[in-house]
Scaffold this motif. Structure first.
Motif, PDB file in Angstrom:
ATOM      1  N   GLU A   1     -25.088 -60.790  76.935  1.00 43.54           N
ATOM      2  CA  GLU A   1     -25.120 -59.808  78.323  1.00 43.54           C
ATOM      3  C   GLU A   1     -23.995 -60.851  79.240  1.00 43.54           C
ATOM      4  O   GLU A   1     -23.088 -59.680  79.769  1.00 43.54           O
ATOM      5  N   ARG A   2     -23.799 -61.843  79.261  1.00 44.68           N
ATOM      6  CA  ARG A   2     -22.632 -62.237  80.046  1.00 44.68           C
ATOM      7  C   ARG A   2     -21.321 -61.962  79.437  1.00 44.68           C
ATOM      8  O   ARG A   2     -20.410 -61.638  80.066  1.00 44.68           O
ATOM      9  N   LEU A   3     -21.109 -61.947  78.293  1.00 44.45           N
ATOM     10  CA  LEU A   3     -19.968 -61.746  77.667  1.00 44.45           C
ATOM     11  C   LEU A   3     -19.545 -60.279  77.750  1.00 44.45           C
ATOM     12  O   LEU A   3     -18.401 -59.844  78.263  1.00 44.45           O
ATOM     13  N   GLN A   4     -20.422 -59.131  77.994  1.00 43.42           N
ATOM     14  CA  GLN A   4     -20.461 -57.994  78.222  1.00 43.42           C
ATOM     15  C   GLN A   4     -19.962 -57.942  79.936  1.00 43.42           C
ATOM     16  O   GLN A   4     -18.959 -57.036  80.035  1.00 43.42           O
ATOM     17  N   VAL A   5     -20.499 -58.450  80.535  1.00 37.03           N
ATOM     18  CA  VAL A   5     -20.060 -58.522  82.215  1.00 37.03           C
ATOM     19  C   VAL A   5     -18.540 -59.112  82.183  1.00 37.03           C
ATOM     20  O   VAL A   5     -17.817 -58.466  82.833  1.00 37.03           O
ATOM     21  N   LEU A   6     -18.257 -60.081  81.214  1.00 33.21           N
ATOM     22  CA  LEU A   6     -16.850 -60.674  81.558  1.00 33.21           C
ATOM     23  C   LEU A   6     -15.775 -59.585  81.081  1.00 33.21           C
ATOM     24  O   LEU A   6     -14.778 -59.324  81.561  1.00 33.21           O
ATOM     25  N   LYS A   7     -16.263 -58.574  79.884  1.00 31.00           N
ATOM     26  CA  LYS A   7     -15.548 -57.640  79.604  1.00 31.00           C
ATOM     27  C   LYS A   7     -15.256 -56.625  80.560  1.00 31.00           C
ATOM     28  O   LYS A   7     -14.093 -55.970  80.857  1.00 31.00           O
ATOM     29  N   VAL A   8     -16.316 -56.339  81.232  1.00 34.10           N
ATOM     30  CA  VAL A   8     -16.346 -55.168  82.478  1.00 34.10           C
ATOM     31  C   VAL A   8     -15.320 -55.676  83.428  1.00 34.10           C
ATOM     32  O   VAL A   8     -14.855 -55.052  84.126  1.00 34.10           O
ATOM     33  N   ILE A   9     -15.441 -56.969  83.830  1.00 37.65           N
ATOM     34  CA  ILE A   9     -14.901 -57.471  84.835  1.00 37.65           C
ATOM     35  C   ILE A   9     -13.363 -57.577  84.868  1.00 37.65           C
ATOM     36  O   ILE A   9     -12.376 -57.454  85.558  1.00 37.65           O
ATOM     37  N   GLU A  10     -13.024 -57.895  83.561  1.00 40.24           N
ATOM     38  CA  GLU A  10     -11.513 -57.790  83.112  1.00 40.24           C
ATOM     39  C   GLU A  10     -10.921 -56.318  83.192  1.00 40.24           C
ATOM     40  O   GLU A  10      -9.891 -56.096  83.590  1.00 40.24           O
TER      41      GLU A  10
END
Length: 61
Positions: A44-53
């Motif tokens: 989930e954290r990796l997904q959030v990092l993709k979204v914020i990029e």
């Protein structure tokens, strides 16, 4: 068994919401993403990092 490191928070210590209160101007996460970070899985954290990029270039300053 080797432990896999947790995905680090993108927080840079510049905690301020943009004028529309959509995201933090330091880490680009929404309040919901910030609140939930501690209980998120690494996936989930990796997904959030993709979204914020993806959010970063379109955000208003």
């Amino acid at each position: 068994m080797q432990s896999v490191p947790q995905v680090a928070s993108p927080c840079i210590g510049v905690c301020a919401l943009d004028s529309e209160r959509q995201h933090c101007t330091g880490c680009w996460r929404t309040l919901e993403e910030i609140r939930g970070w501690r209980t998120m899985s690494d996936r989930e954290r990796l997904q959030v990092l993709k979204v914020i990029e993806a959010r970063r270039p379109t955000a208003k300053h």
